[in-house]
Write a protein that holds these residues in place. Structure first.
Motif, PDB file in Angstrom:
ATOM      1  N   ARG A  35      -4.096  -0.127  11.841  1.00 42.82           N
ATOM      2  CA  ARG A  35      -4.777  -0.512  10.604  1.00 42.82           C
ATOM      3  C   ARG A  35      -4.701   0.628   9.581  1.00 42.82           C
ATOM      4  NH1 ARG A  35      -9.261  -2.408  12.674  1.00 42.82           N
ATOM      5  NH2 ARG A  35     -10.264  -0.385  12.776  1.00 42.82           N
ATOM      6  N   ASP A  36      -4.930   1.857  10.023  1.00 43.74           N
ATOM      7  CA  ASP A  36      -4.839   3.010   9.121  1.00 43.74           C
ATOM      8  C   ASP A  36      -3.422   3.186   8.593  1.00 43.74           C
ATOM      9  OD1 ASP A  36      -7.510   3.493   9.467  1.00 43.74           O
ATOM     10  OD2 ASP A  36      -7.246   5.191  10.842  1.00 43.74           O
ATOM     11  N   ASP A  38      -1.127   0.826   8.281  1.00 43.71           N
ATOM     12  CA  ASP A  38      -0.871  -0.269   7.343  1.00 43.71           C
ATOM     13  C   ASP A  38      -1.536   0.011   5.999  1.00 43.71           C
ATOM     14  OD1 ASP A  38       0.565  -1.565   9.294  1.00 43.71           O
ATOM     15  OD2 ASP A  38      -0.992  -3.055   9.735  1.00 43.71           O
ATOM     16  N   LYS A  39      -2.759   0.531   6.041  1.00 44.02           N
ATOM     17  CA  LYS A  39      -3.472   0.853   4.802  1.00 44.02           C
ATOM     18  C   LYS A  39      -2.742   1.958   4.046  1.00 44.02           C
ATOM     19  CE  LYS A  39      -7.946   1.321   5.064  1.00 44.02           C
ATOM     20  NZ  LYS A  39      -9.284   1.905   5.271  1.00 44.02           N
ATOM     21  N   ASP A  40      -2.266   2.984   4.753  1.00 45.42           N
ATOM     22  CA  ASP A  40      -1.525   4.072   4.112  1.00 45.42           C
ATOM     23  C   ASP A  40      -0.271   3.542   3.423  1.00 45.42           C
ATOM     24  OD1 ASP A  40      -3.398   5.895   4.973  1.00 45.42           O
ATOM     25  OD2 ASP A  40      -2.176   6.666   6.629  1.00 45.42           O
ATOM     26  N   PHE A  42       0.231   0.467   2.370  1.00 46.01           N
ATOM     27  CA  PHE A  42      -0.197  -0.354   1.235  1.00 46.01           C
ATOM     28  C   PHE A  42      -0.567   0.520   0.043  1.00 46.01           C
ATOM     29  CE2 PHE A  42      -3.671  -2.326  -1.173  1.00 46.01           C
ATOM     30  CZ  PHE A  42      -3.030  -3.446  -1.639  1.00 46.01           C
ATOM     31  N   VAL A  43      -1.393   1.534   0.271  1.00 51.30           N
ATOM     32  CA  VAL A  43      -1.833   2.411  -0.818  1.00 51.30           C
ATOM     33  C   VAL A  43      -0.634   3.136  -1.432  1.00 51.30           C
ATOM     34  CG1 VAL A  43      -3.167   4.491  -1.368  1.00 51.30           C
ATOM     35  CG2 VAL A  43      -4.199   2.680   0.004  1.00 51.30           C
ATOM     36  N   GLU A 152      -7.445   5.981  -5.674  1.00 46.69           N
ATOM     37  CA  GLU A 152      -7.006   5.196  -4.524  1.00 46.69           C
ATOM     38  C   GLU A 152      -6.241   6.057  -3.526  1.00 46.69           C
ATOM     39  OE1 GLU A 152      -4.928   1.749  -5.924  1.00 46.69           O
ATOM     40  OE2 GLU A 152      -6.730   0.950  -6.861  1.00 46.69           O
ATOM     41  N   GLY A 156      -7.787   6.471  -0.011  1.00 44.23           N
ATOM     42  CA  GLY A 156      -6.989   5.697   0.940  1.00 44.23           C
ATOM     43  C   GLY A 156      -7.307   4.228   0.926  1.00 44.23           C
ATOM     44  N   ARG A 157      -7.901   3.755  -0.140  1.00 40.48           N
ATOM     45  CA  ARG A 157      -8.191   2.321  -0.207  1.00 40.48           C
ATOM     46  C   ARG A 157      -8.079   1.820  -1.631  1.00 40.48           C
ATOM     47  NH1 ARG A 157     -13.722   4.113   1.031  1.00 40.48           N
ATOM     48  NH2 ARG A 157     -14.866   4.061  -0.908  1.00 40.48           N
ATOM     49  N   GLU A 158      -7.795   0.532  -1.714  1.00 41.99           N
ATOM     50  CA  GLU A 158      -7.676  -0.140  -3.005  1.00 41.99           C
ATOM     51  C   GLU A 158      -9.077  -0.340  -3.569  1.00 41.99           C
ATOM     52  OE1 GLU A 158      -5.608  -4.179  -4.761  1.00 41.99           O
ATOM     53  OE2 GLU A 158      -6.392  -4.177  -2.741  1.00 41.99           O
TER      54      GLU A 158
END
Length: 171
Positions: A35-36, A38-40, A42-43, A152, A156-158
């Motif tokens: 999950r981390d 994938d988030k990285d 995405f960001v 962001e 690390g998040r939208e």
């Protein structure tokens, strides 16, 4: 039941419980890591797209201003630049309920259209105040979007979904 049998069953049960706990812990760690990751990704992707959006807007506004003050502006190119700039802006800026939230988008739209109408009638001078208005509004929007990208990237998040519908996310 003999004591040896009880000890054997207890040892076996302890091994099974330990294995289940270890499995669940490793599954949770894997899930969090994925999950981390994938988030990285995405960001990073959103941040890169915003950087490209800012650079394209910067170049198009600069070229648009150059064409506007040219003694012989290239009208087809001016139309292309006008359209490109406006399409990069948030269309919600035209809604009166959202105008303040997207005020820089609205100012840019208004200045680009006003300059186009003026150039279509006659060449304009460098002293035209609409040139400075377009430049200032573009600077403010670029700064706003740069700050969003920095925030962001740092967190690390939208941004929240209600805020994600700003100009940069329309690209």
């Amino acid at each position: 039941m003999s004591i040896e049998l009880v000890i054997a069953i207890g040892g076996w049960a302890f091994s099974v419980v330990t294995a289940v706990i270890a499995y669940k812990a490793s599954t949770r760690v894997h899930s969090e890591t994925t999950r981390d990751s994938d988030k990285d990704i995405f960001v990073a992707s959103v941040t890169n797209e915003r950087a490209k959006w800012r650079e394209d807007l910067r170049k198009n506004v600069a070229e648009y201003l150059k064409q506007c003050v040219s003694p012989t502006p290239d009208m087809p190119e001016l139309i292309r630049l006008k359209t490109d700039i406006i399409l990069r802006l948030n269309p919600r800026a035209r809604d009166s309920s959202m105008a303040e939230k997207h005020k820089f988008d609205l100012q840019i739209m208004q200045a680009v259209n006003a300059l186009f109408n003026q150039v279509a009638q006659a060449p304009i001078s460098l002293a035209n105040p609409t040139l400075a208005e377009l430049e200032k509004a573009t600077q403010e929007l670029l700064k706003q979007e740069w700050q969003k990208s920095k925030d962001e990237a740092a967190t690390g998040r939208e941004r929240s979904r209600t805020r994600s519908n700003t100009s940069a996310n329309q690209v």
